[in-house]
Each structure stands twice: as structure tokens, then as C-alpha cells.
Write a protein that holds these residues in place. Structure first.
Motif, PDB file in Angstrom:
ATOM      1  N   GLY A 295      -2.575  -9.009   0.219  1.00  0.00           N
ATOM      2  CA  GLY A 295      -2.816 -10.412  -0.090  1.00  0.00           C
ATOM      3  C   GLY A 295      -1.734 -11.261   0.544  1.00  0.00           C
ATOM      4  O   GLY A 295      -1.497 -11.149   1.745  1.00  0.00           O
ATOM      5  N   GLN A 296      -1.047 -12.046  -0.241  1.00  0.00           N
ATOM      6  CA  GLN A 296       0.029 -12.883   0.288  1.00  0.00           C
ATOM      7  C   GLN A 296       1.385 -12.168   0.259  1.00  0.00           C
ATOM      8  O   GLN A 296       2.369 -12.689   0.742  1.00  0.00           O
ATOM      9  CB  GLN A 296       0.135 -14.191  -0.520  1.00  0.00           C
ATOM     10  N   GLN A 297       1.424 -11.008  -0.351  1.00  0.00           N
ATOM     11  CA  GLN A 297       2.673 -10.263  -0.494  1.00  0.00           C
ATOM     12  C   GLN A 297       2.982  -9.464   0.768  1.00  0.00           C
ATOM     13  O   GLN A 297       2.137  -8.737   1.266  1.00  0.00           O
ATOM     14  CB  GLN A 297       2.544  -9.260  -1.644  1.00  0.00           C
ATOM     15  N   ARG A 298       4.213  -9.591   1.234  1.00  0.00           N
ATOM     16  CA  ARG A 298       4.629  -8.769   2.363  1.00  0.00           C
ATOM     17  C   ARG A 298       5.620  -7.740   1.872  1.00  0.00           C
ATOM     18  O   ARG A 298       6.431  -8.033   0.992  1.00  0.00           O
ATOM     19  CB  ARG A 298       5.334  -9.610   3.414  1.00  0.00           C
ATOM     20  N   GLY A 299       5.573  -6.564   2.436  1.00  0.00           N
ATOM     21  CA  GLY A 299       6.518  -5.528   2.033  1.00  0.00           C
ATOM     22  C   GLY A 299       6.916  -4.676   3.218  1.00  0.00           C
ATOM     23  O   GLY A 299       6.301  -4.735   4.284  1.00  0.00           O
ATOM     24  N   ILE A 300       7.959  -3.893   3.018  1.00  0.00           N
ATOM     25  CA  ILE A 300       8.435  -2.989   4.065  1.00  0.00           C
ATOM     26  C   ILE A 300       8.694  -1.628   3.447  1.00  0.00           C
ATOM     27  O   ILE A 300       9.361  -1.519   2.425  1.00  0.00           O
ATOM     28  CB  ILE A 300       9.746  -3.502   4.700  1.00  0.00           C
ATOM     29  N   LEU A 301       8.144  -0.610   4.070  1.00  0.00           N
ATOM     30  CA  LEU A 301       8.484   0.756   3.698  1.00  0.00           C
ATOM     31  C   LEU A 301       9.529   1.236   4.695  1.00  0.00           C
ATOM     32  O   LEU A 301       9.262   1.336   5.883  1.00  0.00           O
ATOM     33  CB  LEU A 301       7.237   1.646   3.777  1.00  0.00           C
ATOM     34  N   HIS A 302      10.739   1.467   4.199  1.00  0.00           N
ATOM     35  CA  HIS A 302      11.835   1.891   5.066  1.00  0.00           C
ATOM     36  C   HIS A 302      12.175   3.322   4.696  1.00  0.00           C
ATOM     37  O   HIS A 302      12.580   3.596   3.579  1.00  0.00           O
ATOM     38  CB  HIS A 302      13.026   0.937   4.844  1.00  0.00           C
ATOM     39  N   GLU A 303      11.980   4.227   5.624  1.00  0.00           N
ATOM     40  CA  GLU A 303      12.141   5.644   5.304  1.00  0.00           C
ATOM     41  C   GLU A 303      12.775   6.399   6.464  1.00  0.00           C
ATOM     42  O   GLU A 303      12.566   6.068   7.619  1.00  0.00           O
ATOM     43  CB  GLU A 303      10.759   6.251   4.993  1.00  0.00           C
TER      44      GLU A 303
ATOM     45  N   ASP B  11      -4.644   2.984  -0.470  1.00  0.00           N
ATOM     46  CA  ASP B  11      -4.999   1.732  -1.120  1.00  0.00           C
ATOM     47  C   ASP B  11      -5.573   0.781  -0.058  1.00  0.00           C
ATOM     48  O   ASP B  11      -4.859   0.340   0.836  1.00  0.00           O
ATOM     49  CB  ASP B  11      -3.724   1.134  -1.737  1.00  0.00           C
ATOM     50  N   PRO B  12      -6.876   0.496  -0.149  1.00  0.00           N
ATOM     51  CA  PRO B  12      -7.504  -0.308   0.914  1.00  0.00           C
ATOM     52  C   PRO B  12      -7.029  -1.765   0.932  1.00  0.00           C
ATOM     53  O   PRO B  12      -7.276  -2.476   1.902  1.00  0.00           O
ATOM     54  CB  PRO B  12      -9.006  -0.219   0.592  1.00  0.00           C
ATOM     55  N   SER B  13      -6.336  -2.194  -0.132  1.00  0.00           N
ATOM     56  CA  SER B  13      -5.881  -3.588  -0.139  1.00  0.00           C
ATOM     57  C   SER B  13      -4.578  -3.764   0.640  1.00  0.00           C
ATOM     58  O   SER B  13      -4.126  -4.874   0.882  1.00  0.00           O
ATOM     59  CB  SER B  13      -5.716  -4.091  -1.575  1.00  0.00           C
ATOM     60  N   ILE B  14      -3.952  -2.641   1.014  1.00  0.00           N
ATOM     61  CA  ILE B  14      -2.716  -2.731   1.802  1.00  0.00           C
ATOM     62  C   ILE B  14      -3.067  -2.691   3.285  1.00  0.00           C
ATOM     63  O   ILE B  14      -3.762  -1.795   3.756  1.00  0.00           O
ATOM     64  CB  ILE B  14      -1.751  -1.573   1.448  1.00  0.00           C
TER      65      ILE B  14
END
Ligand SMILES: [Zn+2]
Length: 130
Positions: free
Chosen positions: A103-111, A69-72
Motif C-alpha cells: 500500500g503506502q508503506q515502504r519497507g526494506i529487508l536488509h539481510e 504475501d500478494p500485497s507486498i
């Protein structure tokens, strides 16, 4: 005038070309440890290198296609734990948190990811979300 080398997205102090850049693209150099492979895969996500992601995915679990996903935007990687995965091991676990932004959303992939080494090459096998 000097051009400062590009930092590696994986967060180590080496510049990209001397770090994950060694394993990406057309390179046939393989990562020596599970952590090095994990970092190079994070960097491949950050740079959109689908080829590297598929090539380092174990055939047993590899998707046939992969669309990023190029928006991430992947902004930061933390390696939290590693078990095995060394140059004399054939499997290993690396736990990480990959920070991203959309965008303005922050996230974390925890694996917690599981890696196996076959014929001298490390592969990502599967992972459990944390
Ligand atoms: Zn790197």
C-alpha cells in the motif's frame, strides 16, 4: 514495431529472459554464483515463483511450505557486499537490501545471506537480518 524486452526485477541491465529468467520456472539451469542465485531468488519473490524459492533453499533449513504475501510488492534490490560465492567456491555470503511496498508503506529487508554449493548447485542456507 519493436517490443522492448521486460527488464529484470533484480535491477541488472539484462532483460528478464537473459537474466534471472534463465533460472526461474521450470528451468533446470542453475545459477553459477551465490550472487546470481540471490538475485534470482529476489526476482522469484517479486514474481511469486514459490517453486524456485523452495528448490533453491537448502534442505536443512527449507520450510515445508511457503506462502508469499500478494500485497507486498518488491520494488528494488541493492547488493551491498559479497564474500566468496564464486564459481570455484562452495560457500558465500551476499548482503543486500530488498525494497518493498505494501500500500503506502515502504519497507526494506536488509539481510546478510549465507549460500552453500553442493553438487554444483547453489542453495540459500540462512540469513541474518541487519
Ligand atoms: Zn535478474
Amino acid at each position: 514495431m519493436s517490443v522492448s524486452p521486460r527488464p529484470c526485477p533484480c535491477g541488472l541491465s539484462e532483460p528478464f529472459d537473459a537474466c534471472c529468467g534463465r533460472y526461474l520456472g521450470e528451468s533446470d539451469t542453475v545459477a553459477p554464483t551465490a550472487e546470481a542465485l540471490m538475485r534470482s531468488r529476489y526476482t522469484a519473490f517479486a514474481r511469486g515463483d514459490v517453486e524456485h524459492l523452495l528448490r533453491t533453499w537448502h534442505p536443512a533449513t527449507r520450510p515445508t511450505t511457503l506462502t508469499l504475501d500478494p500485497s507486498i510488492r518488491w520494488t528494488h534490490l541493492e547488493v551491498l557486499d559479497r564474500v566468496g560465492g564464486g564459481i570455484f567456491d562452495t560457500d558465500g555470503v551476499v548482503e543486500f537490501r530488498a525494497h518493498h511496498r505494501e500500500g503506502q508503506q515502504r519497507g526494506i529487508l536488509h539481510e546478510r545471506s549465507h549460500f552453500v554449493r553442493e553438487a554444483g548447485q547453489w542453495f540459500y542456507r540462512d540469513g541474518a537480518a541487519r
